[in-house]
Design an enzyme around this catalytic site. Structure first.
Site, short mmCIF file in Angstrom:
data_model
loop_
_atom_site.label_atom_id
_atom_site.label_comp_id
_atom_site.label_asym_id
_atom_site.label_seq_id
_atom_site.Cartn_x
_atom_site.Cartn_y
_atom_site.Cartn_z
N ARG A 125 0.82 -1.23 0.00
CA ARG A 125 0.00 0.00 0.00
C ARG A 125 0.85 1.27 0.00
O ARG A 125 0.42 2.33 0.44
CB ARG A 125 -0.98 0.04 1.17
CG ARG A 125 -2.01 -1.05 1.10
CD ARG A 125 -3.33 -0.60 1.72
NE ARG A 125 -4.29 -1.68 1.64
CZ ARG A 125 -4.41 -2.63 2.56
NH1 ARG A 125 -3.67 -2.61 3.63
NH2 ARG A 125 -5.29 -3.58 2.41
N LYS A 147 2.36 11.17 -11.32
CA LYS A 147 1.53 10.24 -12.10
C LYS A 147 2.31 8.96 -12.31
O LYS A 147 3.46 9.00 -12.76
CB LYS A 147 1.17 10.85 -13.46
CG LYS A 147 0.04 11.84 -13.39
CD LYS A 147 -0.45 12.23 -14.78
CE LYS A 147 -1.56 13.25 -14.68
NZ LYS A 147 -1.96 13.75 -16.01
N GLU A 189 8.44 18.61 -24.96
CA GLU A 189 7.78 18.82 -23.65
C GLU A 189 8.38 20.04 -22.94
O GLU A 189 7.70 20.69 -22.16
CB GLU A 189 7.91 17.57 -22.77
CG GLU A 189 7.20 16.33 -23.33
CD GLU A 189 5.69 16.28 -23.04
OE1 GLU A 189 5.15 17.25 -22.48
OE2 GLU A 189 5.07 15.27 -23.42
N LYS A 231 6.25 22.91 -14.21
CA LYS A 231 5.34 21.80 -13.90
C LYS A 231 4.98 21.80 -12.41
O LYS A 231 3.82 21.60 -12.04
CB LYS A 231 5.97 20.46 -14.31
CG LYS A 231 5.03 19.31 -13.99
CD LYS A 231 5.27 18.06 -14.78
CE LYS A 231 4.16 17.04 -14.45
NZ LYS A 231 4.31 15.79 -15.17
N GLU A 241 -5.27 16.69 -10.89
CA GLU A 241 -5.86 17.06 -12.18
C GLU A 241 -7.38 17.21 -12.13
O GLU A 241 -8.11 16.59 -12.91
CB GLU A 241 -5.44 16.06 -13.28
CG GLU A 241 -5.61 16.66 -14.67
CD GLU A 241 -4.96 15.84 -15.76
OE1 GLU A 241 -3.84 15.36 -15.57
OE2 GLU A 241 -5.59 15.69 -16.81
N ARG A 245 -4.24 21.43 -13.87
CA ARG A 245 -3.21 20.50 -14.35
C ARG A 245 -3.48 20.06 -15.79
O ARG A 245 -2.57 19.64 -16.51
CB ARG A 245 -3.10 19.29 -13.41
CG ARG A 245 -1.94 18.37 -13.78
CD ARG A 245 -1.56 17.42 -12.67
NE ARG A 245 -0.48 16.55 -13.10
CZ ARG A 245 0.23 15.78 -12.31
NH1 ARG A 245 -0.02 15.77 -11.01
NH2 ARG A 245 1.19 15.01 -12.78
N ASN A 249 -1.68 19.09 -20.68
CA ASN A 249 -2.04 18.24 -21.81
C ASN A 249 -2.04 19.01 -23.13
O ASN A 249 -2.53 18.50 -24.14
CB ASN A 249 -3.41 17.60 -21.59
CG ASN A 249 -3.41 16.73 -20.35
OD1 ASN A 249 -2.40 16.12 -20.03
ND2 ASN A 249 -4.51 16.71 -19.62
N HIS A 252 -1.64 17.22 -26.35
CA HIS A 252 -1.71 15.78 -26.08
C HIS A 252 -2.99 15.12 -26.58
O HIS A 252 -3.00 13.92 -26.85
CB HIS A 252 -1.55 15.50 -24.58
CG HIS A 252 -0.12 15.63 -24.11
ND1 HIS A 252 0.59 16.80 -24.21
CD2 HIS A 252 0.73 14.72 -23.57
CE1 HIS A 252 1.81 16.61 -23.73
NE2 HIS A 252 1.93 15.36 -23.34
N HIS A 256 -1.97 12.12 -28.66
CA HIS A 256 -2.27 10.73 -28.29
C HIS A 256 -3.01 10.03 -29.42
O HIS A 256 -2.78 8.84 -29.68
CB HIS A 256 -3.11 10.68 -27.02
CG HIS A 256 -2.29 10.85 -25.77
ND1 HIS A 256 -2.79 11.36 -24.61
CD2 HIS A 256 -0.99 10.57 -25.51
CE1 HIS A 256 -1.84 11.40 -23.68
NE2 HIS A 256 -0.73 10.93 -24.21
N HIS A 270 6.54 9.84 -28.70
CA HIS A 270 5.56 10.64 -27.95
C HIS A 270 5.79 12.15 -28.13
O HIS A 270 4.86 12.90 -28.44
CB HIS A 270 5.60 10.24 -26.47
CG HIS A 270 4.73 11.11 -25.61
ND1 HIS A 270 3.36 11.05 -25.65
CD2 HIS A 270 5.03 12.09 -24.71
CE1 HIS A 270 2.85 11.94 -24.81
NE2 HIS A 270 3.85 12.59 -24.23
N1 GLY Z 1 2.24 14.68 -18.09
C1 GLY Z 1 1.16 15.45 -17.67
C2 GLY Z 1 0.98 15.47 -16.18
O1 GLY Z 1 1.84 15.02 -15.46
O2 GLY Z 1 -0.02 15.92 -15.71
#
Ligand code: GLY
Length: 370
Positions: A125, A147, A189, A231, A241, A245, A249, A252, A256, A270
């Site tokens: 956990r 993430k 990026e 960031k 998010e 946040r 994107n 993206h 994507h 990517h």
């Molecule tokens: N790569 C986008 C984020 O971390 O929210």
């Protein structure tokens, strides 16, 4: 150690430091030691990092300060981020008899960071995770912000969770051995942060982009720390998010879809997909009257100077408006069956959450793809 920049991602009790500079892998043990609870760790990496000697440099430094380490060396590539690999690793790690105080150390690019992060989020956990990102893309994006995740047969990153690392060590020395195409893809990026809300950073990148690609160490260090700062500011405001946040994107939603259509392989990396996606986001914004055409031209021209693609027309796979829209509707960021776009009022003035009617999207994409 060479010159090192640092910043703190301020998330209360989940706050952590990001260090950017040279020599951080070979000094990893000393930097990690004060943070880890028990002096044993699991190192997750890939065969490239073993072959290049970076794994040995890290494990020697861990050994030198008395941190026990058990490395797992995985095959490189996106297929490693699978449920099967996760299950195999989870069993392998649990078999070692780990405890809550065991740390997971991720040495690698986005695939390793996301997979190791997800193991850290789930085993017992939650274990502490230290990220040592070794690609430009991982240094400026995936290692920061918590993430974590793996791919499903239904799509990329569909199984995952938020789990902030305890420390990020971005060793810019490793970028010297990164293939030029990977480096350029990561640069997309970096550029994204200038386009979202840092117009001054974009101005600087227009001057320094080629030097960053060519290997200018000072420019690389600044580009990485400034990207992480950009960031971090957004993640601090909206860790999970639910709002702002989503700005991260930019490019993206289109990107994507293009990756899905080209099979997530060598045809389109990517960052290359994001570069084309950002151009489409700027052009769509201009077509709706949000963004000046001059800014679209500046973005396209800059991407060209660093040799990044600016249009899906040059891809080998045939890209049609219908197929892009179908791929976008399967994206995990879809809400009520409709993709949400990040659009912009110009360089450094992005805004999120825009829904576009299918007819408008189709007409726009047809004009961009024919
Ligand atoms: N790569 C986008 C984020 O971390 O929210």
């Amino acid at each position: 150690m060479n010159e090192v920049e640092e910043l703190v991602v301020d998330l209360g009790e989940r706050s952590y430091q990001i260090l950017v500079g040279g020599g951080l892998i070979e000094n990893g043990g000393t930097l990690i030691k004060p943070l880890i609870r028990h002096q044993h760790s699991i190192v997750i990496t890939d065969q490239h990092l073993k072959n290049s000697g970076h794994l040995d440099a890290l494990t020697s430094s861990l050994g030198n300060v008395g941190i026990e380490h058990h490395p797992f060396v995985l095959p490189p590539g996106e297929q490693t981020k699978s449920l099967e690999m996760f299950a195999e690793l989870a069993d392998g790690i649990l078999q070692l008899g780990i405890e809550r105080g065991t740390s997971i150390i991720a040495l690698g690019g986005g695939v390793i960071g996301d997979l190791a992060g997800f193991l850290g989020a789930t085993l017992l956990r939650g274990l502490d995770v230290i990220q040592l990102p070794t690609t430009l893309l991982a240094q400026v994006d995936s290692s920061v912000g918590g993430k974590t995740g793996i791919n499903s047969t239904h799509g990329k990153n569909l199984i995952g969770s938020f789990h902030q690392p305890k420390l990020v060590l971005a060793d810019i020395g490793v970028l010297d051995s990164l293939p030029a195409r990977q480096l350029r893809a990561g640069y997309a990026e970096v550029l994204k942060y200038g386009l979202i809300n840092r117009p001054g950073f974009f101005d600087w990148l227009e001057q320094k982009g080629q030097a960053i690609i060519a290997g200018d160490t000072d420019a690389r260090r600044y580009a990485v720390i400034e990207s992480c700062r950009a960031k971090a500011e957004i993640v601090e405001e909206d860790e999970r998010e639910s709002g702002r946040r989503a700005l991260l994107n930019l490019g993206h939603t289109f990107g994507h879809a293009l990756e899905t259509m080209t099979g997530y392989g060598q045809e389109l990396l990517h960052g290359e997909a994001v570069a084309i996606g950002m151009v489409l986001a700027f052009k769509l914004s201009a077509s709706r009257g949000h963004c000046p055409q001059d800014d679209v031209h500046r973005v396209v021209n800059h991407l060209k100077t660093v040799d990044l693609p600016t249009s899906a027309r040059t891809l080998q796979t045939e890209i049609t408006a219908d197929a892009v829209i179908a791929a976008m509707s399967r994206d995990k960021k879809v809400e009520a069956g409709t993709p949400r776009f990040v659009l912009t009022e110009g360089i450094g003035r992005a805004f999120a959450g825009v829904q576009i009617e299918r007819a408008e999207l189709e007409a726009f994409l047809q004009s961009e793809l024919d």
